[in-house]
Design an enzyme around this catalytic site. Structure first.
Site, mmCIF file in Angstrom:
data_model
loop_
_atom_site.group_PDB
_atom_site.id
_atom_site.type_symbol
_atom_site.label_atom_id
_atom_site.label_comp_id
_atom_site.label_asym_id
_atom_site.label_seq_id
_atom_site.Cartn_x
_atom_site.Cartn_y
_atom_site.Cartn_z
ATOM 1 N N ASP A 14 -7.911 -5.103 -0.814
ATOM 2 C CA ASP A 14 -8.463 -5.584 -2.153
ATOM 3 C C ASP A 14 -7.985 -7.279 -1.892
ATOM 4 O OD1 ASP A 14 -7.333 -2.718 -3.630
ATOM 5 O OD2 ASP A 14 -9.324 -3.774 -3.885
ATOM 6 N N HIS A 47 1.045 -1.076 -0.048
ATOM 7 C CA HIS A 47 0.098 -0.060 0.008
ATOM 8 C C HIS A 47 0.795 1.181 -0.010
ATOM 9 C CE1 HIS A 47 -3.234 3.005 1.154
ATOM 10 N NE2 HIS A 47 -3.851 1.958 0.720
#
Ligand code: SDX
Length: 387
Positions: A321, A264
């Site tokens: 996700d 991320h």
């Protein structure tokens, strides 16, 4: 942009090192446990949890604005049925100003006067658009929204009902969908939300700005990752691999081999949303009696990566996700629609950020500078002298 504060905002607070996510001060795990998508959307947009009257009025505004003008179906008919669902969604959203010109004048003062209705139209119709896109791709008739249904139940009705038989969502399914959408509601200055602010800063109306955000969200490094994760898990399953080969390839560092759903731009710790969704996966699949082999592959992959120095040293953890696709598949949503689901969830964040730009009396057009690394001054050479 990695370490530049592009704006002041009061909407969402992220602490990447400690895996903290709060909307208007409320921790995401509390909202996930006690709230629902519509209430969290209100909080993200207006800054406070709604009173019972505010919640009722907001829900009614969403229900009243769920239906879509018949002519808008023709926009879909201009696309091949196998076109990108995100391209179709962006096209439909960008057409909204044509149907709601009085709400989208490209004048901040005028548009802010009609903000509440424009916001409700954006949230409600993006949800309807996604169901329409799904039906169009499948060659099925569009199902009109039912005003009596709550937000998620109405979406599932528009997705899966037949003219001769209504789809009645199981409470567990509607609850799981609420959770998935709630967890996507906003996330600070991510790529697509920053795009909405950038476009909105030019005084472009809310709908046009959101349409640009939908385009940014479609990229596989951003909102497209939930689909990429499922392709990754499916190929591991089909190859009979236990993930070892995939992790070895991911460690090669080439962008094309990345462990999708991992890493991320801000979190250097667990994405709190990934933890919540990961736990919900077990609960939802058990309740629905679904045994998805991809869930155990995902869990094994997560355990293997979290023990591997390559990921540990780079502070790469699962993000939102990594598990979201498994839940959406369990709810019957096809993989190619996963990123459009992300867009439904993120609509409140886009709206709240556009509102901050549009209502900022000291606001200016976003116009970042650059470091110029090109040629120094040189004179024109006529083509006759060029070799
Ligand atoms: C979302 O911004 C948001 O908030 C986004 C989002 C939201 O809610 O809006 O949270 C939603 O977009 C989540 C992220 C979804 N994308 C993916 O899952 C795609 C896979 N992840 C990566 O591509 C990557 O982690 C990013 C794009 C998410 C972040 O990229 P960064 O911060 O630019 O990281 P980087 O490219 O600088 O990588 C740092 C190192 C590199 O290795 P070295 O050059 O140091 O050797 O980590 C490696 C990278 O190669 N790396 C990975 C990796 N992610 C980074 N290696 C293998 N697999 C990965 N997934």
């Amino acid at each position: 942009y990695g370490n530049t504060g592009s704006c002041d905002s009061k909407i969402t607070y992220l602490d990447g090192d400690n895996g903290i996510l709060r909307h208007r001060g409320y921790p995401i795990d509390q909202l996930a446990r006690y709230s629902d998508f519509v209430e969290t959307a209100y909080l993200v947009i207006y800054g406070e949890l709604p009173t019972p009257t505010q919640r009722k009025d907001f829900g009614l505004l969403l229900r009243k604005n769920a239906a879509v003008e018949t002519q808008m179906q023709k926009i879909l008919e201009g696309f091949p049925t196998n076109a990108s669902p995100m391209a179709m969604l962006s096209a439909l959203v960008s057409a909204l100003p044509a149907y709601h010109a009085d709400l989208a004048t490209n004048n901040f003062e005028k548009d802010m006067k009609h903000f509440d209705l424009a916001a409700a139209i954006a949230i409600s119709k993006i949800r309807t658009f996604v169901a329409m896109i799904y039906r169009y791709q499948k060659g099925l008739p569009f199902m009109f929204p039912k005003q009596e249904l709550p937000f998620c139940d109405n979406f599932l009705h528009m997705m899966f009902s037949e003219p001769y038989k209504d789809y009645i969502a199981m409470p567990e399914v509607a609850k799981a969908l609420n959770l998935v959408l709630l967890l996507h509601a906003d996330h600070e200055q991510n790529c697509s939300t920053s795009t909405v602010r950038m476009v909105g800063s030019s005084a472009a109306n809310l709908f046009t700005s959101i349409s640009a955000g939908v385009c940014a969200l479609s990229g596989p490094l951003h909102g497209g990752a939930n689909v990429a994760v499922m392709h990754m898990l499916q190929s591991i399953h089909d190859e009979g691999d236990d993930g070892t080969r995939f992790i070895a390839a991911a460690k090669s560092g080439t962008k094309g081999n990345r462990l999708m759903g991992f890493g991320h731009a801000v979190y250097r710790n667990f994405d709190p949303r990934a933890k919540i969704i990961g736990e919900a996966c077990d609960e939802v699949l058990n309740k629905l009696g679904i045994d998805d082999p991809l869930l155990s592959i995902a869990k094994n992959l997560e355990q293997a990566a979290l023990k591997d120095d390559y990921f540990i040293s780079r502070k790469l953890y699962p993000n939102v996700d990594f598990y979201s696709g498994i839940i959406m598949r369990a709810l019957g949503i096809p993989m190619n629609m996963f990123t459009t689901m992300f867009a439904i969830g993120r609509a409140p964040g886009y709206i709240a950020n556009w509102r901050e730009v549009a209502s900022n009396p000291k606001g200016r057009i976003y116009r970042p500078r650059q470091i110029y690394v090109g040629h120094t001054k040189r004179d024109y050479v006529s083509i006759a002298k060029r070799t």
